[in-house]
Write an enzyme that holds these catalytic residues in place. Structure first.
Site, PDB file in Angstrom:
ATOM      1  N   GLU A 276      -0.895   3.214   1.748  1.00 40.95           N
ATOM      2  CA  GLU A 276      -0.112   4.449   1.782  1.00 40.95           C
ATOM      3  C   GLU A 276      -0.880   5.589   1.113  1.00 40.95           C
ATOM      4  O   GLU A 276      -0.678   6.757   1.429  1.00 40.95           O
ATOM      5  CB  GLU A 276       1.231   4.226   1.069  1.00 40.95           C
TER       6      GLU A 276
ATOM      7  N   LYS B  11      10.819   7.394  10.736  1.00 44.02           N
ATOM      8  CA  LYS B  11      12.187   7.729  10.302  1.00 44.02           C
ATOM      9  C   LYS B  11      12.801   8.752  11.257  1.00 44.02           C
ATOM     10  O   LYS B  11      13.962   8.628  11.652  1.00 44.02           O
ATOM     11  CB  LYS B  11      12.169   8.310   8.885  1.00 44.02           C
TER      12      LYS B  11
ATOM     13  N   HIS C 187      -8.203 -21.867   6.518  1.00 47.30           N
ATOM     14  CA  HIS C 187      -7.942 -22.701   7.702  1.00 47.30           C
ATOM     15  C   HIS C 187      -7.293 -21.887   8.813  1.00 47.30           C
ATOM     16  O   HIS C 187      -6.733 -22.449   9.745  1.00 47.30           O
ATOM     17  CB  HIS C 187      -7.085 -23.897   7.302  1.00 47.30           C
TER      18      HIS C 187
HETATM   19  O1  PA5 Z   1       5.267   4.858  -2.441  1.00 44.74           O
HETATM   20  C1  PA5 Z   1       6.212   5.463  -1.960  1.00 44.74           C
HETATM   21  O2  PA5 Z   1       6.475   6.656  -2.261  1.00 44.74           O
HETATM   22  C2  PA5 Z   1       7.151   4.788  -0.975  1.00 44.74           C
HETATM   23  O3  PA5 Z   1       6.699   3.520  -0.632  1.00 44.74           O
HETATM   24  C3  PA5 Z   1       8.539   4.669  -1.569  1.00 44.74           C
HETATM   25  O4  PA5 Z   1       8.471   3.916  -2.753  1.00 44.74           O
HETATM   26  C4  PA5 Z   1       9.511   4.005  -0.603  1.00 44.74           C
HETATM   27  O5  PA5 Z   1       9.537   4.697   0.616  1.00 44.74           O
HETATM   28  C5  PA5 Z   1      10.929   3.971  -1.191  1.00 44.74           C
HETATM   29  O6  PA5 Z   1      11.342   5.253  -1.484  1.00 44.74           O
HETATM   30  P1  PA5 Z   1      12.597   5.538  -2.411  1.00 44.74           P
HETATM   31  O7  PA5 Z   1      12.305   4.987  -3.761  1.00 44.74           O
HETATM   32  O8  PA5 Z   1      12.726   7.021  -2.422  1.00 44.74           O
HETATM   33  O9  PA5 Z   1      13.781   4.852  -1.783  1.00 44.74           O
END
Ligand code: PA5
Length: 442
Positions: free
Chosen positions: A282, A417, A303
């Site tokens: 990310e 989303k 394996h």
């Molecule tokens: O690293 C990030 O920002 C994302 O992976 C969020 O943690 C994830 O989308 C969850 O978001 P939130 O804590 O707002 O529900």
């Protein structure tokens, strides 16, 4: 003696490191001077040293009350609001904890809100029926769909079983200080809450209450975890092993090694790979750039994926997380018949065999053209995991700046989303709904 070390000599040469040093130094400076893209999300950099004993005590107090009042605690969250806690708890837990008899004052910790599976939630609801359970609901934005669905279902179940007042005592929310639906609900219902600071992104939040509360509820020492992270924060000021790792992986990337495989040799570290993939994936996958983070569990995956790594397209390198000491001791017995031919290793510890598999695999993969970075940790305990967390977080920030991207945003995550909301006909998405229906021929 450091309990975490890195060896890059089987991955890059000194000459390559010298050639990239200026780039690495620039990236370190960008991070440390908070002068780069995403610099409003750098709260994690001094988080270990800034975490107060008062906060740790408060987290431990709330954890204690959940431990006393619940047989099961369900931790709801996704992405950065899930993977850090899951990784630390799994790493520290007995591999068969789920099958051991439950102990009073030690609730089972389960996770939800990390998927939208009807079967998962149905089965969880059925497991919770008749049990004393509590909920830790974690969402920085307070509006993420997956945890919101899980929370709505489990909150309703808890209120129906125990009444609204008891339910409110058994629910703890970790969310933004002011914004979001979860904050509004927590205030209205009087839940205990912890705040995720604005300047700490989800995937860098394991050392905030996001990770610390579930870890404390699972019975682990959050003081030692944070202390471990502090050690690494301090160490990197003079001995920046995170920068070394960031530099080596970027040299490999520039050399055509586009995929990094994080390797472990113990099932306890499976979720380290999942947390690390989220942190790096990310953070770095932007502007059509980025080292693709993959992970394997060896020797299990030798394996399956072993063939691909040894002989497939030469675009991969490995980063092995090697653990020096095991938690337990077990040797291979002698067998009078020796039909399996294993007497030649009788008397050896299982881990000696595992280590030979590790060394043998490293050499084989090197021979096959797979560079190898090794990160050695002494023991899987809170101290070493705290150090490892800070090491990987810092390296990720430096590496992202070496790549020339903003390591602290995630604009690409919004695309799915938008489509999902359009397909679900969420109010406010009317134009998108019409467009997507046309696209699908509906
Ligand atoms: O690293 C990030 O920002 C994302 O992976 C969020 O943690 C994830 O989308 C969850 O978001 P939130 O804590 O707002 O529900």
């Amino acid at each position: 003696m450091n309990s975490i070390n890195i060896d890059i000599t089987q991955a890059v040469s000194l000459t390559q490191m010298q050639a990239a040093a200026a780039d690495k130094d620039a990236a370190v400076k960008t991070l440390d001077s908070a002068s780069g893209a995403g610099n409003d999300f750098l709260g994690w950099t001094a988080l270990p040293s800034r975490t107060t004993q008062a906060l740790l005590d408060e987290i431990n107090d709330v954890a204690r009350s959940l431990r006393e009042s619940c047989d099961i605690v369900v931790c709801i969250g996704i992405g950065g609001s899930y993977l850090g806690a899951k990784f630390v708890i799994d790493s520290l837990s007995d591999c068969f904890a789920a099958y051991r008899p439950a102990q009073p004052g030690a609730p089972r910790l389960l996770f939800a809100g990390q998927n939208i599976s009807e079967d998962y939630l149905f089965e969880l609801q059925s497991l919770l029926t008749g049990k004393r359970f509590g909920i830790i609901v974690i969402s920085k934005s307070g509006t993420t769909t997956e945890p919101a669905i899980a929370f709505r279902i489990l909150k309703e179940q808890l209120e129906a079983a125990e009444g609204r007042e008891i339910a409110a005592q058994r629910i703890v929310a970790v969310t933004d200080a002011k914004r979001g639906a979860l904050r509004t609900l927590a205030t209205r219902e009087g839940y205990r809450t912890f705040v995720i600071d604005d300047n700490v992104g989800g995937r860098y939040s394991v050392l905030t209450p996001v990770g610390l509360l579930p870890i404390a509820v699972a019975g682990y020492d959050i003081n030692a975890l944070v202390e471990g992270a502090r050690k690494m924060e301090t160490r990197c000021k003079t001995d920046d092993i995170a920068a070394t790792y960031a530099e080596a992986r970027n040299i490999l990337y520039r050399d055509g090694k586009k995929i990094e495989i994080l390797v472990n040799y113990t099932p306890r570290l499976h979720y380290l790979g999942e947390w690390w993939k989220q942190l790096y994936g990310e953070s770095e996958g932007k502007d059509h750039k980025g080292i693709f983070p993959a992970s394997v569990d060896f020797s299990t995956d030798l394996h399956s994926m072993g063939q691909m790594i040894q002989d497939g397209e030469r675009t991969v390198f490995e980063t092995v997380v090697s653990v020096t000491n095991t938690a337990h001791s077990l040797t291979i017995p002698t067998d009078a018949d020796n039909l399996d031919g294993l007497n030649y290793i009788a008397g050896k510890h299982i881990d000696q065999v595992n280590k030979m598999a590790e060394t043998g695999t490293r050499l084989a993969h090197l021979d096959g053209g797979v560079p190898n970075i090794t990160i050695t940790i002494d023991t899987i305990n809170e101290d070493c995991l705290g150090q490892l967390i800070y090491f990987f977080e810092r390296a990720c920030g430096i590496s992202g700046y070496m790549l020339g991207i903003n390591p602290f945003n995630q604009p690409g995550v919004e695309n799915y989303k938008r489509n999902m909301f359009a397909l679900l006909e969420k109010p406010g998405y009317e134009a998108e709904t019409e467009a997507i229906k046309k696209r699908l021929g509906k």
